[in-house]
Design an enzyme around this catalytic site. Structure first.
Site, short mmCIF file in Angstrom:
data_model
loop_
_atom_site.label_atom_id
_atom_site.label_comp_id
_atom_site.label_asym_id
_atom_site.label_seq_id
_atom_site.Cartn_x
_atom_site.Cartn_y
_atom_site.Cartn_z
N TYR A 1 48.74 -5.33 -54.18
CA TYR A 1 47.75 -5.68 -53.15
C TYR A 1 48.11 -5.04 -51.81
O TYR A 1 47.41 -4.19 -51.30
CB TYR A 1 47.68 -7.21 -52.97
CG TYR A 1 46.76 -7.96 -53.91
CD1 TYR A 1 46.54 -7.54 -55.21
CD2 TYR A 1 46.12 -9.13 -53.49
CE1 TYR A 1 45.69 -8.26 -56.06
CE2 TYR A 1 45.28 -9.84 -54.33
CZ TYR A 1 45.07 -9.40 -55.61
OH TYR A 1 44.24 -10.12 -56.44
N SER B 1 56.51 -7.25 -55.48
CA SER B 1 57.58 -8.04 -56.11
C SER B 1 57.71 -7.67 -57.59
O SER B 1 56.72 -7.59 -58.30
CB SER B 1 57.26 -9.53 -56.03
OG SER B 1 57.18 -9.93 -54.69
N GLU C 1 47.54 -17.67 -57.13
CA GLU C 1 48.87 -17.45 -56.56
C GLU C 1 49.24 -18.58 -55.60
O GLU C 1 50.32 -19.15 -55.68
CB GLU C 1 48.91 -16.10 -55.81
CG GLU C 1 50.27 -15.84 -55.16
CD GLU C 1 50.37 -14.49 -54.45
OE1 GLU C 1 49.32 -13.81 -54.28
OE2 GLU C 1 51.50 -14.10 -54.09
C1 LIG Z 1 58.93 -12.06 -50.43
C2 LIG Z 1 57.59 -11.37 -50.39
C3 LIG Z 1 57.01 -10.99 -51.57
C4 LIG Z 1 55.78 -10.31 -51.56
N1 LIG Z 1 55.24 -9.88 -52.75
C5 LIG Z 1 54.12 -9.16 -52.74
C6 LIG Z 1 53.60 -8.63 -53.97
O1 LIG Z 1 54.15 -8.81 -55.05
N2 LIG Z 1 52.50 -7.87 -53.91
C7 LIG Z 1 51.84 -7.64 -52.75
O2 LIG Z 1 50.80 -6.97 -52.78
N3 LIG Z 1 52.29 -8.13 -51.55
C8 LIG Z 1 53.42 -8.88 -51.54
N4 LIG Z 1 53.92 -9.37 -50.34
C9 LIG Z 1 53.24 -9.03 -49.09
C10 LIG Z 1 52.54 -10.19 -48.41
O3 LIG Z 1 51.36 -10.54 -49.08
C11 LIG Z 1 52.27 -9.75 -46.97
O4 LIG Z 1 53.53 -9.59 -46.34
C12 LIG Z 1 51.44 -10.74 -46.21
O5 LIG Z 1 50.13 -10.78 -46.69
C13 LIG Z 1 51.40 -10.42 -44.68
O6 LIG Z 1 51.06 -9.10 -44.46
P1 LIG Z 1 51.94 -8.15 -43.53
O7 LIG Z 1 53.36 -8.26 -43.97
O8 LIG Z 1 51.32 -6.78 -43.56
O9 LIG Z 1 51.84 -8.78 -42.09
P2 LIG Z 1 50.68 -8.57 -41.03
O10 LIG Z 1 49.37 -8.68 -41.72
O11 LIG Z 1 50.94 -7.34 -40.25
O12 LIG Z 1 50.86 -9.84 -40.11
C14 LIG Z 1 51.85 -9.90 -39.08
C15 LIG Z 1 51.70 -11.21 -38.36
O13 LIG Z 1 50.42 -11.29 -37.72
C16 LIG Z 1 49.73 -12.47 -38.11
N5 LIG Z 1 48.30 -12.22 -38.28
C17 LIG Z 1 47.73 -11.16 -38.89
N6 LIG Z 1 46.39 -11.28 -38.88
C18 LIG Z 1 46.10 -12.45 -38.27
C19 LIG Z 1 44.88 -13.14 -37.98
N7 LIG Z 1 43.71 -12.66 -38.32
N8 LIG Z 1 44.97 -14.34 -37.35
C20 LIG Z 1 46.18 -14.86 -36.99
N9 LIG Z 1 47.37 -14.24 -37.24
C21 LIG Z 1 47.32 -13.05 -37.88
C22 LIG Z 1 50.33 -12.84 -39.47
O14 LIG Z 1 50.20 -14.21 -39.72
C23 LIG Z 1 51.78 -12.43 -39.28
O15 LIG Z 1 52.49 -13.45 -38.64
C24 LIG Z 1 55.13 -10.04 -50.33
C25 LIG Z 1 55.72 -10.46 -49.13
C26 LIG Z 1 56.94 -11.11 -49.15
C27 LIG Z 1 57.54 -11.51 -47.84
#
Ligand SMILES: Cc1cc2nc3c(=O)[nH]c(=O)nc-3n(C[C@H](O)[C@H](O)[C@H](O)COP(=O)(O)OP(=O)(O)OC[C@H]3O[C@@H](n4cnc5c(N)ncnc54)[C@H](O)[C@@H]3O)c2cc1C
Length: 420
Positions: A150, A183, A266
């Site tokens: 994703y 992951s 999930e």
């Molecule tokens: C241990 C772990 C396992 C994972 N496994 C997978 C996996 O298997 N497959 C996969 O596809 N992804 C995976 N992920 C990714 C995970 O889904 C994303 O990290 C998560 O969706 C947040 O996206 P980002 O890291 O790009 O942060 P960003 O989207 O850049 O967000 C950064 C910060 O801004 C805040 N923010 C962003 N938009 C808004 C809004 N509209 N309103 C308020 N606050 C906002 C967020 O809450 C966050 O605090 C994993 C992440 C972790 C940590």
């Protein structure tokens, strides 16, 4: 950290959730399944330890393999899935009895992972008969590990901004682009992926949901090292990778609907609604840890309590919150006879993640410096090292599956109907 403890960390919540359920009646089936469990769940598959996740690249300890095989034969890796796909065909209440009896002997889940908790339920709702026949039996038999494609470097919370693309090549789709935080990608056999198939449509409407094998020349996986010392997730690159036409799930360009539903599965797993996926259950055994590291005082000739009243209160509050949460999850399950709820799963994800973090932080704190071990060269015990690792690992629970802020946004908009 060894494999067993890694897997325990990731999946113990499910086991504890099962152990924590309230017993319901179902006399004949209960007696039957209890006897079967005693005969078929080996000692090495009880209590904390390795849990099968379907990967063909991870070797199973022999008792774990035996336990998996016994459950596969009875359809008990997926008790409520239809028998025609290898499930047990049990009613929800029979499955509950099965889990309760497992809990009594501390039997581990026979099989966990994204196949069981995410893509399996999604295929049951959105897959064609042919897709169900082809993929579900391999999932329930523990023959495949799935991973989730994703997130991208510029598409996390704003997932619909994803730019990995799939182009129609007649007999297959050709996939190019990059995913991140995947992951389990290093050991996975298959991936479910969201890709852009129409660049001219509004961003939510040009996305498709596909399945592809990881073992092909166009897929490259690079592990990412984490603060907790392990590398459970990866960057995944696609260079003309291929997905079969028959592995498009749902309609072309309508993948957002399928992808969102999978996220609900999930989140329900993370929040303990399905008892189906992960977080650690650091609240378990907190009293024991507190007594051992802080000290205990006798209340009468047979019982003791935690020495420090302030710590006693902290431990009691956390354990009461855990119990209240588990009971609420159980009630929500019972009220939703038709299965996992929709947007309300975000409530459980949000609170379940906070609870897990609080529990991990408290357990580490109770151990003092002993809960800050990096490796066992300084004489830290396995439990102490696991505590440090769980504490560090728990930092991620408010991020994966959609961050806290995103869950709060969903609750505000889709559950409470508040204006944007
Ligand atoms: C241990 C772990 C396992 C994972 N496994 C997978 C996996 O298997 N497959 C996969 O596809 N992804 C995976 N992920 C990714 C995970 O889904 C994303 O990290 C998560 O969706 C947040 O996206 P980002 O890291 O790009 O942060 P960003 O989207 O850049 O967000 C950064 C910060 O801004 C805040 N923010 C962003 N938009 C808004 C809004 N509209 N309103 C308020 N606050 C906002 C967020 O809450 C966050 O605090 C994993 C992440 C972790 C940590």
């Amino acid at each position: 950290m060894n494999l067993s403890s890694t897997l325990y960390t990731e999946y113990s919540f499910q086991i504890a959730f099962i152990w924590g359920r309230t017993l319901i009646d179902h006399t004949e089936y209960r007696a039957e399944i209890a006897a079967w469990l005693v005969d078929n769940c080996p000692a090495g598959a009880r209590g904390p330890g390795q849990v099968a996740n379907g990967s063909s690249k991870i070797e199973l300890e022999s008792d774990v393999a035996k336990w998996l095989e016994a459950c596969v034969e009875q359809g008990l890796t997926a008790p409520t899935w239809p028998k025609e796909y290898g499930g047990g065909g049990l009613s929800n209440s029979e499955a509950k009895v099965f889990y309760e009896e497992m809990g009594k002997i501390k039997a581990r889940s026979p099989l966990v992972g994204m196949g069981m908790s995410m893509i399996g339920p999604t295929l049951l709702e959105y897959g064609t008969d042919e897709q169900k026949q082809r993929h579900l039996p391999k999932i329930v038999r523990g023959e495949v590990q799935w991973c989730q494609g994703y997130s991208e470097p510029n598409a996390g919370s704003d997932l619909a901004a994803l730019m990995s693309r799939a182009e129609d090549q007649g007999d297959h789709y050709e996939i190019t682009g990059q995913k991140i935080w995947t992951s389990g990608a290093a050991t996975a056999d298959w991936m479910f992926i969201l890709v852009r198939t129409d660049f001219d449509a509004p961003k939510h409407e040009g996305i498709s949901f596909m399945l592809l094998t990881m073992d092909q020349p166009g897929v490259t996986v690079k592990p990412i090292q984490l603060i907790s010392g392990i590398s459970p997730f990866c960057e995944t690159f696609f260079d003309s990778a291929s997905a079969l036409k028959e592995d498009l799930v749902g309609e072309l360009n309508k993948g957002w609907t399928v992808g969102k539903r999978l996220l609900q599965f999930e989140r329900s797993g993370i929040g303990g609604l399905s008892g189906g996926a992960r977080p650690a259950q650091p609240g378990a055994g907190l009293v024991k840890v507190a007594k051992s590291y802080i000290g205990e005082v006798a209340t009468d000739s047979t019982q003791t309590r935690i020495l420090d009243p302030a710590i006693r209160q902290q431990v009691t509050t956390l354990n009461m919150n855990r119990s209240a949460f588990q009971l609420t999850a159980q009630r929500a399950n019972e009220e939703n006879k038709s299965g996992i709820p929709g947007a309300a799963t975000s409530i459980f994800k949000l609170y379940g993640a906070a609870l897990q973090q609080d529990g991990a932080a408290l357990k580490r704190e109770l151990m003092g410096f002993s809960g800050l071990g990096a490796d066992n060269s300084a004489g830290f015990s396995d439990e102490e090292l696991n505590t440090t690792s769980e504490w560090l690992g728990s930092k991620a629970t408010t991020i994966y599956g959609g961050s806290n802020e995103i869950q709060a946004n969903i609750i505000a908009k889709r559950v409470l109907g508040l204006p944007e």
